[in-house]
Scaffold this motif. Structure first.
Motif, PDB file in Angstrom:
ATOM      1  N   MET A 183      38.716  32.008  41.570  1.00  0.00           N
ATOM      2  CA  MET A 183      40.085  32.435  41.301  1.00  0.00           C
ATOM      3  C   MET A 183      40.652  33.163  42.521  1.00  0.00           C
ATOM      4  O   MET A 183      41.789  32.914  42.935  1.00  0.00           O
ATOM      5  CB  MET A 183      40.145  33.328  40.065  1.00  0.00           C
ATOM      6  N   ASN A 184      39.858  34.029  43.131  1.00  0.00           N
ATOM      7  CA  ASN A 184      40.305  34.742  44.315  1.00  0.00           C
ATOM      8  C   ASN A 184      40.609  33.767  45.452  1.00  0.00           C
ATOM      9  O   ASN A 184      41.620  33.913  46.153  1.00  0.00           O
ATOM     10  CB  ASN A 184      39.236  35.756  44.750  1.00  0.00           C
ATOM     11  N   ALA A 185      39.771  32.768  45.631  1.00  0.00           N
ATOM     12  CA  ALA A 185      40.008  31.773  46.680  1.00  0.00           C
ATOM     13  C   ALA A 185      41.315  31.015  46.432  1.00  0.00           C
ATOM     14  O   ALA A 185      42.072  30.748  47.375  1.00  0.00           O
ATOM     15  CB  ALA A 185      38.825  30.803  46.763  1.00  0.00           C
ATOM     16  N   GLU A 186      41.581  30.673  45.196  1.00  0.00           N
ATOM     17  CA  GLU A 186      42.827  29.964  44.869  1.00  0.00           C
ATOM     18  C   GLU A 186      44.042  30.859  45.104  1.00  0.00           C
ATOM     19  O   GLU A 186      45.055  30.414  45.651  1.00  0.00           O
ATOM     20  CB  GLU A 186      42.799  29.447  43.428  1.00  0.00           C
ATOM     21  N   ALA A 229      30.738  36.001  38.611  1.00  0.00           N
ATOM     22  CA  ALA A 229      30.894  36.049  40.060  1.00  0.00           C
ATOM     23  C   ALA A 229      31.480  34.744  40.587  1.00  0.00           C
ATOM     24  O   ALA A 229      32.408  34.754  41.404  1.00  0.00           O
ATOM     25  CB  ALA A 229      29.547  36.339  40.724  1.00  0.00           C
ATOM     26  N   VAL A 230      30.959  33.614  40.116  1.00  0.00           N
ATOM     27  CA  VAL A 230      31.462  32.307  40.567  1.00  0.00           C
ATOM     28  C   VAL A 230      32.930  32.142  40.191  1.00  0.00           C
ATOM     29  O   VAL A 230      33.763  31.759  41.017  1.00  0.00           O
ATOM     30  CB  VAL A 230      30.604  31.166  39.972  1.00  0.00           C
ATOM     31  N   ALA A 270      41.554  45.072  34.054  1.00  0.00           N
ATOM     32  CA  ALA A 270      41.866  46.460  34.427  1.00  0.00           C
ATOM     33  C   ALA A 270      40.596  47.191  34.854  1.00  0.00           C
ATOM     34  O   ALA A 270      40.591  47.922  35.858  1.00  0.00           O
ATOM     35  CB  ALA A 270      42.546  47.182  33.263  1.00  0.00           C
ATOM     36  N   GLU A 271      39.518  46.983  34.126  1.00  0.00           N
ATOM     37  CA  GLU A 271      38.250  47.627  34.494  1.00  0.00           C
ATOM     38  C   GLU A 271      37.718  47.074  35.811  1.00  0.00           C
ATOM     39  O   GLU A 271      37.183  47.827  36.635  1.00  0.00           O
ATOM     40  CB  GLU A 271      37.213  47.476  33.381  1.00  0.00           C
ATOM     41  N   MET A 272      37.852  45.778  36.034  1.00  0.00           N
ATOM     42  CA  MET A 272      37.433  45.198  37.319  1.00  0.00           C
ATOM     43  C   MET A 272      38.215  45.837  38.468  1.00  0.00           C
ATOM     44  O   MET A 272      37.636  46.175  39.508  1.00  0.00           O
ATOM     45  CB  MET A 272      37.654  43.680  37.332  1.00  0.00           C
ATOM     46  N   ASN A 273      39.523  46.027  38.284  1.00  0.00           N
ATOM     47  CA  ASN A 273      40.325  46.672  39.328  1.00  0.00           C
ATOM     48  C   ASN A 273      39.868  48.099  39.578  1.00  0.00           C
ATOM     49  O   ASN A 273      39.807  48.546  40.723  1.00  0.00           O
ATOM     50  CB  ASN A 273      41.814  46.623  38.973  1.00  0.00           C
ATOM     51  N   GLY A 324      28.989  24.128  38.174  1.00  0.00           N
ATOM     52  CA  GLY A 324      28.533  25.230  39.018  1.00  0.00           C
ATOM     53  C   GLY A 324      28.181  26.484  38.274  1.00  0.00           C
ATOM     54  O   GLY A 324      27.768  27.461  38.883  1.00  0.00           O
ATOM     55  N   LEU A 325      28.321  26.492  36.956  1.00  0.00           N
ATOM     56  CA  LEU A 325      27.971  27.677  36.179  1.00  0.00           C
ATOM     57  C   LEU A 325      26.638  27.450  35.470  1.00  0.00           C
ATOM     58  O   LEU A 325      26.358  26.338  35.020  1.00  0.00           O
ATOM     59  CB  LEU A 325      29.046  27.996  35.139  1.00  0.00           C
ATOM     60  N   PRO A 326      25.837  28.497  35.358  1.00  0.00           N
ATOM     61  CA  PRO A 326      24.570  28.347  34.643  1.00  0.00           C
ATOM     62  C   PRO A 326      24.818  27.970  33.181  1.00  0.00           C
ATOM     63  O   PRO A 326      25.476  28.699  32.448  1.00  0.00           O
ATOM     64  CB  PRO A 326      23.931  29.736  34.746  1.00  0.00           C
TER      65      PRO A 326
END
Length: 164
Positions: free
Chosen positions: A29-32, A23-24, A153-156, A10-12
């Motif tokens: 990870m969020n879904a899990e 993003a994928v 940390a930057e994503m948060n 599923g990854l390019p």
């Protein structure tokens, strides 16, 4: 040792570290994490919102606001109405997961504390996740992990900026 796997389904294949790949992987990870939290909620006869509140109470000491979580701060963080927050806290207190404690210096202020018995229940339940995290970390060097921590940390910080 590198744990990068460019052949993840599923990854390019032409851009495994591009925005689409991130993003994928972040969605997966969020879904899990959500699945595991939902299973814990069901096992504890709680709502998913209750588990999210427990996580916020647990993490409260490590954020920039510091100190014990308060109902008002939690309500704002979770974007709930006052009534919904009260119902959530009532369920958590009744189930023995939290306790409300009035501040000694200002009796109007209520602090939320995660009960130790309930904290142990969560530790036991999430032990496989902790072990899996440790196994994943073992595949990376200290320098690589430092980059991962910096990225997370930057994503948060970025996610906090897009709150409405």
């Amino acid at each position: 040792m590198h744990a990068t796997d460019a052949s993840t389904p599923g990854l390019p294949a032409d851009d495994p570290i591009g925005l689409q790949s991130f993003a994928v992987l972040l969605r997966r990870m969020n879904a899990e994490f959500n699945r595991i939290a939902q299973e814990f909620a069901q096992a504890q006869d709680l709502h998913l919102t209750d588990v999210q509140a427990l996580i916020a109470v647990l993490d409260a000491g490590g954020d920039e606001a510091g100190g014990p979580m308060t109902p008002g701060r939690l309500r704002k963080q979770m974007n709930l109405t006052s009534g919904a927050m009260t119902a959530c806290l009532d369920r958590l207190e009744k189930a023995g997961h939290i306790r409300r404690v009035r501040a000694a210096d200002d009796r109007r202020v209520v602090h939320l504390h995660y009960e130790e018995r309930a904290r142990q229940v969560a530790r036991d339940y999430f032990r496989p996740l902790a072990l899996g995290t440790d196994t994943a970390r073992a595949g990376f060097t200290g320098d690589e992990l430092a980059v991962v921590v910096r990225f997370l940390a930057e994503m948060n910080r970025q996610l906090a900026r897009v709150r409405r």
